[in-house]
Enzyme design. Structure first.
Site, PDB file in Angstrom:
ATOM      1  CB  CYS A  19      -0.932  -0.076   1.291  1.00 32.43           C
ATOM      2  SG  CYS A  19      -1.850   1.272   1.303  1.00 32.43           S
ATOM      3  CB  CYS A  25      -0.516   2.560   4.105  1.00 23.05           C
ATOM      4  SG  CYS A  25      -1.965   1.735   3.457  1.00 23.05           S
ATOM      5  CG  ASP A  26       3.309   1.227   4.520  1.00 19.64           C
ATOM      6  OD1 ASP A  26       3.044   1.687   5.535  1.00 19.64           O
ATOM      7  OD2 ASP A  26       3.208   0.040   4.439  1.00 19.64           O
TER       8      ASP A  26
END
Ligand code: NAP
Length: 314
Positions: A136, A139-140
């Site tokens: 992701c 997300c990251d």
């Protein structure tokens, strides 16, 4: 066999299921929450969540879901660890056959999520989740400022991830096993012409390096046409080869699309054709796939259940 009929059973304990548990619990419906083999869902596999509203310093993914679970428990949600084997939604009460026995209920919220597909090469599993392998970029991605990263895949997800990562990374290697992308033309054009993205055609990953260091140090790849092997010097690897929605146990009772995602009806994100049956989160959403959107769908499904039970639930 239990003759107890639950008000609502929630299947899944990711952000969608747990949020539905908070709302239905707070509505005094005493929800029964079925917890499968990844309690807390996909969030527990990322280290820090920086984009969930209300946490300016970020929040650990495991802690976030654990807190929502505590909140649900405070409102009398009950948790049971079991796997759904099959369901019968042809009449009321709805029936769920689990590994622990049969459950009867007036309403169900299915929030079983989706599992990212992985390549299965050596090192990938060991370095997944906070150690450099992730699924992701939203997300990251921000953890890889000024670093070189690789995206594996060739569809719209991979193109989207690669483009998103150009905001942070110094260079993005876009590794695809063929010489044309599966992604839509507009996304493919954007990705292939981006100055920070280097296309690595005809190449398949063979190993994620860095297991001994406990952090990714590179990605070993093989050119599938020439057989030549090389190493990309990356610190982050974004696997974007598709997701598998966890819907198979329900597919006979709830309509799914050709990719296996639940198909909500009536212009709603969460209603299904069967009265009393609702869906929420990544099992029916391949577009947004965020913790906050899953939580929002869990909330919607819970409110639908509340209204449906008030009207028809007796
Ligand atoms: P996808 O379209 O199924 O693409 C998966 C890609 O991964 C393919 O290019 C495939 O290669 C590659 N792949 C599969 N297994 C692999 C393996 N073991 N090793 C290396 N590569 C592998 O999946 P997706 O990109 O997640 O998209 C899913 C759906 O969501 C699509 O319908 C897509 O259009 C949609 N979507 C839309 C948007 C948008 O509109 N903004 C964004 C994301 C997703 P091959 O091409 O060789 O098969």
């Amino acid at each position: 066999m239990s003759s107890n009929v639950e008000n609502v059973v929630i299947v899944g304990t990711g952000c969608a299921g747990l949020t539905a548990a908070v709302y239905t619990g707070r509505a005094n419906l005493s929800p029964l929450v079925i917890e499968g083999n990844l309690p807390g869902g996909q969030l527990t596999t990322t280290s820090e969540v920086e984009n969930f509203p209300g946490f300016p310093e970020g929040v650990d993914g495991f802690l976030l879901t654990d807190n929502i679970r505590k909140q649900a428990t405070k409102f009398n949600a009950r948790f049971q660890q079991s796997m759904i084997k099959s369901v019968d939604f042809s009449s009321q009460p709805l029936k769920l056959i689990t590994s622990e026995g049969e459950i009867l209920t007036k309403a169900v919220i299915i929030a079983t999520g989706a599992s990212p597909r992985m390549t299965g090469v050596p090192g990938e599993k060991e370095l997944y989740g906070g150690k450099g392998v992730t699924t992701c970029a939203t997300c990251d991605g921000a953890f890889y400022r000024k670093m070189e990263v690789a995206v594996i895949g060739g569809g719209d997800s991979a193109a989207e991830e690669a483009l998103f990562l150009t905001r942070f990374a110094s260079k993005v290697y876009f590794v695809h096993r063929r010489d044309t992308l599966r992604a839509s033309k507009i996304m493919a054009d954007r990705a292939t012409t981006h100055p920070k993205i280097q296309m690595v055609w005809d190449s398949a990953p063979t190993e994620v390096l860095g297991v001994q260091e406990n952090a990714v140090t590179g990605l070993k790849i093989k050119n599938v046409k020439t057989g030549a092997e090389s190493v990309l010097p990356v610190k982050g690897i974004f696997v974007a080869i598709g997701h598998q929605p966890n819907t198979s146990a329900f597919a006979s009772a709830v309509e799914v699309d050709e990719a296996g995602y639940f198909k909500p009806v009536n212009g709603s994100q969460v209603r299904t054709k069967t009265p009393g049956v609702y869906v929420a989160g990544d099992c029916s959403d391949h577009v947004y796939r965020q913790a906050i959107t899953a939580a929002g769908m869990g909330c919607q499904a819970a409110i639908e259940v509340e209204r449906w039970l008030a009207e028809y639930g007796g």
